[in-house]
Write an enzyme that holds these catalytic residues in place. Structure first.
Site, short mmCIF file in Angstrom:
data_model
loop_
_atom_site.label_atom_id
_atom_site.label_comp_id
_atom_site.label_asym_id
_atom_site.label_seq_id
_atom_site.Cartn_x
_atom_site.Cartn_y
_atom_site.Cartn_z
N GLY A 1 0.73 -1.25 0.04
CA GLY A 1 -0.02 0.15 0.23
C GLY A 1 0.86 1.13 0.06
O GLY A 1 2.10 1.17 0.34
N CYS A 17 5.43 -6.10 1.33
CA CYS A 17 5.58 -4.52 1.34
C CYS A 17 5.09 -3.87 2.59
O CYS A 17 5.37 -4.04 3.60
CB CYS A 17 5.32 -4.09 0.08
SG CYS A 17 6.11 -2.53 -0.24
N TYR A 18 4.11 -3.08 2.27
CA TYR A 18 3.30 -2.41 3.48
C TYR A 18 2.98 -3.43 4.77
O TYR A 18 3.06 -3.24 5.80
CB TYR A 18 2.07 -1.59 2.94
CG TYR A 18 1.41 -0.75 4.06
CD1 TYR A 18 2.07 0.41 4.43
CD2 TYR A 18 0.32 -1.17 4.69
CE1 TYR A 18 1.51 1.25 5.59
CE2 TYR A 18 -0.12 -0.54 5.66
CZ TYR A 18 0.41 0.82 6.11
OH TYR A 18 -0.20 1.39 7.22
N HIS A 56 7.78 -7.73 -4.07
CA HIS A 56 6.37 -8.23 -4.49
C HIS A 56 6.56 -9.32 -5.31
O HIS A 56 6.96 -9.54 -6.36
CB HIS A 56 5.66 -7.03 -5.47
CG HIS A 56 5.53 -5.90 -4.60
ND1 HIS A 56 4.36 -5.65 -4.27
CD2 HIS A 56 6.38 -4.80 -4.41
CE1 HIS A 56 4.23 -4.76 -3.80
NE2 HIS A 56 5.32 -3.91 -3.69
N GLU A 62 3.96 -11.35 -6.37
CA GLU A 62 2.93 -11.27 -7.30
C GLU A 62 3.52 -10.80 -8.66
O GLU A 62 2.75 -11.13 -9.65
CB GLU A 62 1.72 -10.75 -6.74
CG GLU A 62 1.89 -9.20 -6.43
CD GLU A 62 2.55 -8.73 -5.43
OE1 GLU A 62 3.41 -9.35 -4.65
OE2 GLU A 62 2.22 -7.58 -4.89
N ASP A 72 -19.59 -13.43 -21.10
CA ASP A 72 -19.85 -13.25 -19.71
C ASP A 72 -21.63 -13.87 -19.55
O ASP A 72 -21.95 -14.70 -18.96
CB ASP A 72 -19.92 -12.23 -19.23
CG ASP A 72 -18.19 -11.52 -19.29
OD1 ASP A 72 -17.38 -12.34 -19.36
OD2 ASP A 72 -18.05 -10.27 -18.99
N LYS A 74 -11.43 -12.31 -15.52
CA LYS A 74 -11.88 -12.66 -16.63
C LYS A 74 -11.44 -13.98 -17.61
O LYS A 74 -12.14 -14.67 -18.23
CB LYS A 74 -11.67 -11.53 -17.81
CG LYS A 74 -12.08 -11.56 -19.37
CD LYS A 74 -13.58 -11.14 -19.23
CE LYS A 74 -13.90 -10.96 -20.74
NZ LYS A 74 -15.37 -10.29 -20.99
#
Ligand code: XMP
Length: 515
Positions: free
Chosen positions: A56, A83-84, A172, A174, A230, A371
């Site tokens: 963040g 991180c944060y 990070h 990710e 969708d 998605k």
């Protein structure tokens, strides 16, 4: 309702929070994002199997920085701070956090200095390339924590408390730039939190069908089919769950691509035995669009008319209590995520307030999915490539791709030109590589020469873009031979066009659509 292990990601406003959720799901574990402001009791009610604290933009030293109930660390649940999230763990558990002199941003070389289940199978040469984006750093870990890694600029880049199963990373894992980031996340999930990788699209389909059956009981459901992936997936799932008690409505608004509506409708009828009504309302829509040039006005007219037509059709079906919608997870997160102390929390809007107006309850079977997961569900359901990989198509359709007034003559020109763009993209295998590709009809005529004659005819702009979420986009570098073929075919085959131009603008500052 879920039979899966669930990881809760507490969002402290990082731009990467969604990526964390996706990585966890890719590893086969169901994950949900919740704002960091959630109360501990509420969090416990969600029965997570592990928790991840996101990054963040705040600094833990600031008075208004987002925090967390310290009791979370007494709960005994495995926690990973990123991180944060790491700085918060260190701050709350009485380690030492300091503002860095400079913000560190970008690649960094991580040196692993202590054995940990977090590093299992992460083959390190001497160092591991990781992605950093932080201001504060941890100077001293809290009591009970080991320092697991460092970099050239920071001494404490990863910490862990093996007994309490609390770990934290300054970098990070990710993001794609971090080497073995997915392995590090998997190690947290499987080696540390001991979760089971049971989240897959086939398990999603089974549990969703059961949930729909429980939720709907003996009621009837109405669903608008747009031709896109969708709404098609929603209809097929509901059809499997409640069969003929699902009523699908396809509204032809007169601004669809050539054959597009018919293609999807006939496919669904043939393969799924759906209760599906094709409503031909072209004349109504085109009549109302007559003489309208302003794009926002076009959007409004099409939106209102759609609701009017749909409502009339839905009311004609006796005993309908539910409206099915293809809301996806990014829309849901948009309404719950934490965007920093000054953020305005947006609420998610359903199609024009229709459910309230008709007093229908909403059912949104895809509201947990990204998605790419919807695409996987579609494949698992046996839907064909032409549905699974269909480009997004705006609700107002070709009306916003005809700059200026929408007339039947202009629609005819655009449909023919667009058909050529679609078929050439598909034939050359570029269709799946690009995000969207289409033709736009411009409101001007230019001079040309055909045979011995001077012509004065329409211009078609070709718009083809690469993107991952339509928030940003760049023009696709199509091979010049392909561009030449598209241009030649449009000019030769579509009467009324004598010029084709290629749009080479990125978004921002341009947009994908021209109106
Ligand atoms: P822009 O033009 O804003 O488009 O870069 C981003 C994405 O949104 C689609 N789009 C729309 N979709 N109704 C829709 O349902 C609209 O009014 C609309 N306008 C743009 C566009 O096709 C692209 O995928």
């Amino acid at each position: 309702m879920h039979i899966h292990d669930k990881v809760i990601i507490l969002d402290f406003g990082s731009q990467y929070t969604q990526l964390i959720a996706r990585r966890v799901r890719e590893a086969g574990v169901y994950s949900e994002i919740h704002p960091c402001t959630i109360a501990l009791d509420e969090l416990k009610d969600l029965s997570p199997a592990a928790i991840i604290l996101s990054g963040g933009p705040a600094s833990v030293g600031e008075p208004d920085s987002p925090g967390i109930d310290p009791e979370i660390f007494q709960w005994g649940i495995p926690i990973l701070g990123i991180c944060y999230g790491m700085q918060l763990i260190a701050h709350i558990l009485h380690g030492k956090v300091t503002p860095a002199r400079d913000r560190e941003y970008g690649r960094s070389e991580l040196e692993i200095i202590s054995d940990s289940p977090l590093w299992e199978g992460v083959q390190v040469k001497d160092t591991l390339t990781v992605w950093m984006s932080h201001g504060d750093t941890v100077l001293m870990p809290p009591a009970g924590f080991d320092v697991l890694a460092k970099t050239e600029s920071i001494d404490v880049a990863a910490i862990g408390n093996r007994e309490k199963r609390i770990y934290a990373l300054q970098f990070h894992p990710e993001v794609a730039h971090t080497e073995h980031g997915d392995k590090i996340i998997s190690n947290f999930l499987f080696k540390i939190a001991k979760l089971s990788p049971t989240w897959s699209m086939s398990s999603f389909i089974d549990s969703t069908i059961k949930n729909i059956q429980e939720q709907i009981g003996e009621d009837r459901v109405v669903c608008a089919i747009s031709g896109g992936i969708d709404s098609t997936v929603v209809a097929v799932l509901l059809n499997k769950a409640i069969g003929k008690r699902l009523h699908c409505i396809f509204v032809d608004n007169g601004v669809l691509r050539m054959n597009e509506g018919e293609e999807v409708v006939s496919y669904l009828r043939e393969h799924f035995d759906l209760n599906l009504k094709y409503v031909q309302a072209s004349e109504l829509f085109l009549g109302r669009l007559n003489g309208v040039e302003d794009p926002e006005q076009k959007r409004k007219i099409i939106g209102h008319t759609f609701i009017e037509v749909f409502e009339k059709e839905a009311k004609a079906i006796a005993g309908v209590k539910w409206l099915a919608q293809g809301t996806l997870y990014p829309d849901v997160i948009e309404s719950v995520s934490f965007k920093g102390p000054s953020a305005v929390i947006k609420s998610h809007h359903n199609v024009g307030g229709l459910p309230e107006k008709m007093q229908l309850r909403l059912i949104e079977p895809l509201r947990e999915l990204f998605k790419d997961e919807v695409r996987k569900v579609a494949v698992e359901l046996g839907l064909p490539d032409f549905i699974v990989w269909r480009h997004p198509f705006p609700g107002p359709g070709l009306a916003i791709r005809i700059i200026g007034e929408v007339t039947k003559e202009r629609l005819e020109i655009l449909r023919r030109a667009d058909k050529i763009v679609q078929s050439e993209l598909r034939a050359s295998d570029w269709y799946r590589k690009v995000w969207q590709g289409f033709a736009v009809l411009l409101p001007l005529k230019t001079v040309g020469v055909m045979g011995d004659e001077r012509t004065y005819e329409h211009v078609i702009a070709l718009r083809v873009v690469d993107s991952i979420d339509a928030m940003t986009a760049d023009w696709s570098r199509l091979p010049s031979e392909l561009l030449a073929r598209i241009s030649n075919r449009i000019i030769n085959e579509v009467r009324g066009v004598n010029r084709v131009v290629y749009d080479i603008s990125s978004k921002p500052p341009s947009t994908i659509e021209w109106e």
